[in-house]
Scaffold this motif. Structure first.
Motif, mmCIF file in Angstrom:
data_model
loop_
_atom_site.group_PDB
_atom_site.id
_atom_site.type_symbol
_atom_site.label_atom_id
_atom_site.label_comp_id
_atom_site.label_asym_id
_atom_site.label_seq_id
_atom_site.Cartn_x
_atom_site.Cartn_y
_atom_site.Cartn_z
ATOM 1 N N SER A 1 37.098 43.478 43.380
ATOM 2 C CA SER A 1 36.880 42.811 41.747
ATOM 3 C C SER A 1 37.888 41.537 41.600
ATOM 4 O O SER A 1 38.698 41.248 41.648
ATOM 5 C CB SER A 1 36.959 43.769 40.487
ATOM 6 O OG SER A 1 38.239 44.121 40.333
ATOM 7 N N GLU A 2 38.438 41.079 40.074
ATOM 8 C CA GLU A 2 38.505 40.062 39.788
ATOM 9 C C GLU A 2 39.618 40.785 38.570
ATOM 10 O O GLU A 2 40.792 39.686 38.870
ATOM 11 C CB GLU A 2 37.951 39.323 38.545
ATOM 12 C CG GLU A 2 36.841 38.112 38.886
ATOM 13 C CD GLU A 2 36.154 37.340 37.953
ATOM 14 O OE1 GLU A 2 36.629 36.342 37.562
ATOM 15 O OE2 GLU A 2 34.624 37.535 37.640
ATOM 16 N N LYS B 1 33.724 38.751 47.004
ATOM 17 C CA LYS B 1 33.497 39.706 47.163
ATOM 18 C C LYS B 1 32.671 40.371 47.910
ATOM 19 O O LYS B 1 31.918 41.731 48.510
ATOM 20 C CB LYS B 1 32.086 39.786 45.318
ATOM 21 C CG LYS B 1 33.409 40.309 44.239
ATOM 22 C CD LYS B 1 32.313 40.447 43.213
ATOM 23 C CE LYS B 1 33.388 41.003 41.540
ATOM 24 N NZ LYS B 1 32.014 41.389 40.874
ATOM 25 N N ASP B 2 32.048 39.546 49.132
ATOM 26 C CA ASP B 2 31.071 40.472 49.827
ATOM 27 C C ASP B 2 30.902 38.519 50.931
ATOM 28 O O ASP B 2 30.441 37.891 51.100
ATOM 29 C CB ASP B 2 29.331 40.151 49.401
ATOM 30 C CG ASP B 2 28.583 40.769 50.502
ATOM 31 O OD1 ASP B 2 28.824 41.264 52.283
ATOM 32 O OD2 ASP B 2 28.081 41.875 50.312
ATOM 33 N N SER C 1 34.475 42.800 51.694
ATOM 34 C CA SER C 1 35.114 41.704 50.341
ATOM 35 C C SER C 1 36.731 41.690 51.050
ATOM 36 O O SER C 1 36.928 42.293 51.888
ATOM 37 C CB SER C 1 35.241 42.503 48.747
ATOM 38 O OG SER C 1 36.164 42.591 48.171
ATOM 39 N N LEU D 1 38.977 35.435 46.073
ATOM 40 C CA LEU D 1 38.409 36.942 45.983
ATOM 41 C C LEU D 1 37.226 36.439 46.656
ATOM 42 O O LEU D 1 36.688 34.944 46.627
ATOM 43 C CB LEU D 1 37.993 37.347 44.704
ATOM 44 C CG LEU D 1 36.993 38.322 44.584
ATOM 45 C CD1 LEU D 1 37.531 40.025 45.551
ATOM 46 C CD2 LEU D 1 36.805 38.864 43.401
ATOM 47 N N ARG E 1 34.017 47.518 46.738
ATOM 48 C CA ARG E 1 34.337 45.554 46.436
ATOM 49 C C ARG E 1 35.116 45.399 45.820
ATOM 50 O O ARG E 1 35.464 45.724 45.054
ATOM 51 C CB ARG E 1 33.346 44.952 46.471
ATOM 52 C CG ARG E 1 32.043 45.122 47.576
ATOM 53 C CD ARG E 1 30.531 44.528 46.737
ATOM 54 N NE ARG E 1 29.616 44.401 47.192
ATOM 55 C CZ ARG E 1 28.184 43.502 47.037
ATOM 56 N NH1 ARG E 1 28.397 42.947 45.749
ATOM 57 N NH2 ARG E 1 26.872 43.896 47.378
#
Length: 563
Positions: free
Chosen positions: A271-272, A223-224, A242, A221, A269
């Motif tokens: 997320s986990e 995120k940005d 993301s 992952l 975005r």
């Protein structure tokens, strides 16, 4: 920063039916139109039957209109001549709009191998975390949706499209995604690229992400992406904020591809929890892709086998029927290719002088046998060519040495794949009972005399095989047949046939069998064929086997043969 492109260029449908569908441009020429024989078939009636074509010229792709009714337009301008395509060029064919993507997926080579990764889940380990992050009910709903959407889909292209559509439904912030799969060369290539908006922009994958997913089997992952991947121009232009990327695993749990989805600026975005959810459905995606690829491979194998069977029928049709009404002579042949199609050739061609009555029995016969060095389709194609060429050169020919010399020159001038042919031409006169033998590197003819001796004829005049040296000049040897004598021609698949212990059939066993009493060429040939099969019983044939026997039997049709 340096970038490399993954996969061949593509066309994506932007307007009209089948919006979002992708077509790979993998051939040198792609014909587009409504006709079913086009490479890319578009259904709308506003598209002509053969509307346009895209040709590959080295590293460039050019589009050409095929005199379509409504014309072909490139970024709004009518195409009047072959015109080069550029990345993201828009093509209008009737009501269908296509986008040309020269770089559907690019690999971005980041400098910091840790900067792109915010979180990772190891999918090659049964359970590397103490607790799950995504809620169980979310996982269940996602698994049910995945199973419902493409559980029974076996067409790979359609399946991959459904994979991305399902992920768009599960992850509402997703703007687009793509699927990369390993090909036969183990190189990754894009198999599906899709955007929720349908605009079909090319996308970028981080080399760091790709390495972590493909080499480490991790779901990752970021995120940005703008912050993580730096200031790469293509990343900035893509507006990706993301992304999540998971491996596709084979039956041995080895990564063979990736699925990546991304969120543009303004859509939120990942997320986990999202990564945990994607990792949970990754195994089902992998199983579905495995099933679809196996199904595709099976269909391709069946199609290939059908084509080989058809090729075998064509090759069998090219082989001539043996003469069956030559007074005082008998002809026999046996041909057993090692594969569906083979590289051996033989032929019986009647020879007529210009003033002969073509309806009367031929006095002279050309009997040829050849062996293309190689097996399978390439050898079979060269064999078919040899069959056509020898028939052409034998028309009204009288000198067999000149025929082989000219045949060799022709085949050398148009050599194929560095292949060559051992070849033997025998000109038989059934009235004078003489043989003129021209040998181009082939096993010499064996003549069985009345007393049982086996005579090898023409070895001393043998030349090099055909298609090696165009300047070679061949010469003929002369022999004569008495009543009760016959000739055997063969390819090296006879003495080289192996048994289960890898023992050769051998020339000596072959000749010893021919030396036994035989009343006719057919009897001798069938005895050799039966003995050869007994020797190789249980062992797969590795070379084509061809036997040709002809001569003057002691008894033919119950009557003594008149010399």
């Amino acid at each position: 920063m340096p970038q490399e492109s993954l996969s061949a260029p593509m066309l994506q449908v932007l307007g009209g039916p089948a919006v979002g569908r992708l077509y790979k441009l993998t051939s040198d020429l792609t014909v587009i139109g409504r006709s079913l024989d086009c490479d890319l078939v578009l259904d709308p009636k506003t598209v002509s039957r053969r509307h346009a074509e895209i040709a590959r010229r080295r590293d460039e792709y050019l589009i050409r209109d095929l005199e379509s009714t409504r014309g072909t337009f490139l970024d709004g301008r009518r195409v009047t001549r072959p015109t080069p395509l550029w990345n993201e060029a828009r093509i209008q064919l009737g009501e269908v709009t296509l986008k040309f993507l020269s770089r559907p997926v690019e690999v971005h080579d980041d400098d910091d191998d840790q900067s792109t990764i915010f979180a990772a889940v190891d999918l090659l380990v049964a359970d590397d975390r103490a607790i799950a992050i995504a809620r169980p009910e979310e996982k269940l709903r996602a698994l049910q949706k995945i199973s419902r959407e493409f559980g029974g889909e076996l067409v790979l292209d359609a399946l991959l499209g459904r994979v991305l559509d399902s992920l768009f439904d599960i992850f509402h912030q997703a703007s687009g995604g793509f699927v990369l799969l390993e090909g036969p060369d183990k190189e990754l290539a894009s198999e599906a690229v899709k955007a929720r908006s349908g605009r079909g922009d090319g996308v970028v994958v981080s080399k760091t992400v790709l390495d972590r997913v493909m080499k480490g089997g991790q779901a990752v992952l970021s995120k940005d992406s703008r912050e993580d991947l730096g200031e790469a121009r293509s990343i900035a232009e893509s507006r990706i904020r993301s992304l999540m990327c998971v491996p596709i695993l084979d039956t041995k749990r080895r990564p063979v591809g990736v699925v990546q989805i991304y969120a543009d600026e303004g859509r939120g975005r990942f997320s986990e929890e999202d990564l945990d959810l994607l990792a949970s459905v990754a195994s089902q995606i992998s199983v579905a892709v495995q099933n679809a690829r196996m199904h595709r491979d099976l269909l391709q194998q069946r199609e290939f086998e059908r084509e080989l069977q058809f090729a075998r029928q064509v090759m069998q049709a090219l082989l001539p029927e043996r003469p069956n009404s030559v007074a005082g002579y008998e002809f026999w042949d046996c041909y057993e290719p090692a594969r569906h199609v083979g590289g051996d050739y033989y032929g019986f061609i009647p020879m007529h002088d210009p003033d002969d009555d073509r309806g009367a029995p031929a006095r002279r016969w050309a009997i040829a046998i050849g062996d293309v060095v190689g097996k399978g389709l390439p050898a079979a194609l060269l064999t078919a060519r040899l069959s056509a060429e020898i028939s052409l050169f034998l028309q009204d020919a009288r000198d067999p040495a000149d025929v082989v010399t000219r045949l060799n020159r022709r085949l050398t001038e148009n050599g194929v794949l560095d292949m060559f042919i051992t070849f033997l031409l025998v000109m038989l006169d059934v009235e004078s009972h003489t043989l003129h033998i021209v040998n181009a590197g082939h096993p010499a003819p064996l003549v069985r005399r009345r007393d049982g001796t086996i005579e090898e004829v023409g070895r001393e005049t043998s030349g090099v095989p055909l298609a090696i040296d165009g300047s070679s000049v061949y010469e003929a040897s002369l022999a004569r047949l008495e009543p009760g004598e016959f000739v055997v021609l063969y390819t090296d698949g006879v003495p080289d046939a192996m048994d289960l212990s890898n023992a050769r059939y051998t020339d000596s066993r072959f000749r010893d069998l021919l030396a036994r009493p035989h009343t006719s060429p057919r009897e001798a040939g069938e005895a050799v064929a039966a003995d050869l099969r007994a020797h190789a019983s249980g062992r797969a044939q590795f070379d084509d086997v061809t036997l040709v026997a002809f001569g003057r039997p002691d008894v033919l049709g119950g009557q003594e043969t008149i010399p």
